[in-house]
Design a protein around this motif. Structure first.
Motif, PDB file in Angstrom:
ATOM      1  N   ASP A 232      -4.921   1.229  -2.792  1.00 20.84           N
ATOM      2  CA  ASP A 232      -4.879  -0.021  -3.551  1.00 20.84           C
ATOM      3  C   ASP A 232      -6.045  -0.104  -4.535  1.00 20.84           C
ATOM      4  O   ASP A 232      -5.898  -0.608  -5.653  1.00 20.84           O
ATOM      5  CB  ASP A 232      -4.897  -1.213  -2.593  1.00 20.84           C
TER       6      ASP A 232
ATOM      7  N   SER B 137       0.838  -1.202   0.000  1.00 19.55           N
ATOM      8  CA  SER B 137       0.000   0.000   0.000  1.00 19.55           C
ATOM      9  C   SER B 137       0.870   1.247   0.000  1.00 19.55           C
ATOM     10  O   SER B 137       0.536   2.246  -0.651  1.00 19.55           O
ATOM     11  CB  SER B 137      -0.933   0.005   1.213  1.00 19.55           C
TER      12      SER B 137
ATOM     13  N   ASN C 133       2.100   1.661  -3.489  1.00 19.65           N
ATOM     14  CA  ASN C 133       1.034   2.216  -4.336  1.00 19.65           C
ATOM     15  C   ASN C 133       0.841   3.707  -4.072  1.00 19.65           C
ATOM     16  O   ASN C 133       0.514   4.471  -4.990  1.00 19.65           O
ATOM     17  CB  ASN C 133      -0.270   1.460  -4.107  1.00 19.65           C
TER      18      ASN C 133
ATOM     19  N   HIS D 260      -7.406  -0.924   1.123  1.00 18.68           N
ATOM     20  CA  HIS D 260      -7.023   0.461   1.353  1.00 18.68           C
ATOM     21  C   HIS D 260      -7.367   1.281   0.109  1.00 18.68           C
ATOM     22  O   HIS D 260      -7.288   0.803  -1.019  1.00 18.68           O
ATOM     23  CB  HIS D 260      -5.525   0.560   1.651  1.00 18.68           C
TER      24      HIS D 260
END
Length: 430
Positions: A422, A204, A207, A419
């Motif tokens: 994501d 995450s 990302n 999340h």
């Protein structure tokens, strides 16, 4: 100054008089709803603090009601007299921590956790690496098949089921400290990686960096950053929180950045309150104010930069579970929803009570597991009413808690928690 006056100062006794005991906070308080006791409501806790400060009750009388408080700050959003509940709560926790009788073993454990474990990048990397080995070696599968994980303390059996996939130690250590893709950049930002986010939700974080790069930003990751101090402050260790704040302020102000980015609601809430830790007029307070002015949640910056064009329709129904600290402390509410609505094919169904806490609250779901599960059950009843294919969150604790909620409800084949960053990356932004 007398001992009682010192106690009153630490308890923020003067601020308790702002509470007029009106009861507006009662419907907003998750622990009052699930525990159905006045002492476990905001006004009940404030009244107890006042009684202790006046010598009419003991600190021991405070311990259970205060430790059972989630610290979600939902009460502050409905309070008509602007009671500074957060300051009263943290001051009271500091007094409890100072006066609580602790065994030598507990003292050693607390020193390790708060002075060595959470503030240490090496320990966080070790936690991530150990979790990766546990997953890849087959130990996790074996432990679940044999029931060996059931003997682990603190309900670890439940939480390890919902851990995300971990990166290899090499991938973790190969991450750069500076990224730039487009020149000139749209903004220069520094990324606060967080201790739990970086150890457990490393992908995450990757990302998050990628989304910033695709938005045209230059991204820096200061090596000397540390834990935000939220766990320390929430357990009454204010001085430790101050030292961590100083370390982070010093680490981030070395870079002349436009924003200090975080992607964890709980961490962001602590970062934006760094100026509250220091006396006004001091050098550290002035530095903290400048730091706080730059702190932004990832969703706010992505909306401000407005450079993402989502290419892949996701064709799913989702709901959004906001982080209490992101909503009630940072005041970030619209940006995540705005981003979700931009994804083609996504249908957003909002919860009836989105602001009701999920029960994670830092490590609340670990140290107060049963109480946390009662709160989670209320949240999942709301989620089941919406029946989404995805539950979007903006905080690591919320994410694990919602994954656990999906597991407890037997919805693994119908829904999952993710999340926000994501979900955005899944839609292939360009």
């Amino acid at each position: 100054m007398s001992d009682l006056q010192v106690l009153q100062d630490k308890l923020n006794y003067d601020k308790t008089f702002d509470c007029v005991q009106c009861g507006y906070c009662l419907p907003a308080c998750p622990t009052y709803e699930t525990m159905e006791r006045e002492t476990h409501s905001p006004r009940g806790r404030i009244n107890l603090v006042k009684m202790v400060a006046e010598g009419k009750a003991t600190v021991n009388d405070l311990e259970s009601p205060i430790e059972k408080c989630l610290g979600c700050m939902a009460c502050t959003t409905v309070c008509p007299t602007n009671v500074q509940y957060g300051e009263i709560l943290e001051g009271t926790k500091e007094v409890i921590d100072e006066q609580k009788e602790k065994t030598k073993r507990r003292q050693q454990m607390e020193r390790f956790l708060f002075d060595e474990f959470f503030p240490s990048k090496n320990w966080m990397d070790t936690l991530g690496d150990a979790s990766w080995f546990y997953q890849k070696s087959g130990l996790q599968t074996m432990a679940q098949r044999t029931g060996a994980s059931k003997i682990a303390p603190l309900h670890i059996e439940e939480f390890e089921k919902v851990l995300p996939e971990m990166p290899s130690p090499k991938r973790r250590r190969d991450r750069a400290k500076r990224y730039i893709r487009k020149r000139p950049s749209t903004a220069k930002v520094a990324f606060f990686t967080g201790c739990i986010m970086d150890s457990v939700f490393f992908y995450s974080n990757e990302n998050t960096i990628e989304l910033l790069l695709r938005s045209g930003a230059e991204v820096l990751i200061p090596e000397e950053q540390s834990c935000c101090g939220a766990l320390h402050a929430h357990t009454g260790k204010k001085e430790s929180a101050k030292e961590l704040a100083k370390q982070n302020i010093d680490a981030f102000e070395k870079e002349n950045v436009d924003y200090i980015i975080n992607n964890a609601g709980g961490c962001g809430a602590k970062l934006v309150e760094y100026d509250h830790l220091f006396e006004k007029g001091t050098e550290w307070h002035q530095r903290a104010v400048r730091f706080v002015e730059k702190v932004k949640d990832i969703s706010e910056v992505l909306v401000d930069l407005d450079h993402l064009d989502f290419q892949k329709p996701l064709n799913k129904t989702v709901t959004y579970q906001p982080s209490c600290h992101m909503t009630n402390v940072q005041g970030v509410t619209d940006a995540p929803l705005e981003l979700i609505k931009k994804i083609p094919g996504v249908q957003l169904k909002e919860l009836d009570r989105p602001d009701f806490c999920c029960g994670s609250a830092g490590i609340y779901n670990v140290v107060n597991y049963e109480e946390s599960m009662d709160i989670l059950d209320v949240k999942m009843e709301d989620v089941c009413g919406v029946a989404p294919e995805g539950i979007v969150t903006s905080n690591p604790g919320c994410l694990l808690q919602m994954k656990l909620g999906v597991e407890r409800e037997g919805l693994n084949d119908k829904s999952d928690a993710v999340h926000l960053v994501d979900l955005l990356m899944e839609a292939d932004p360009q």
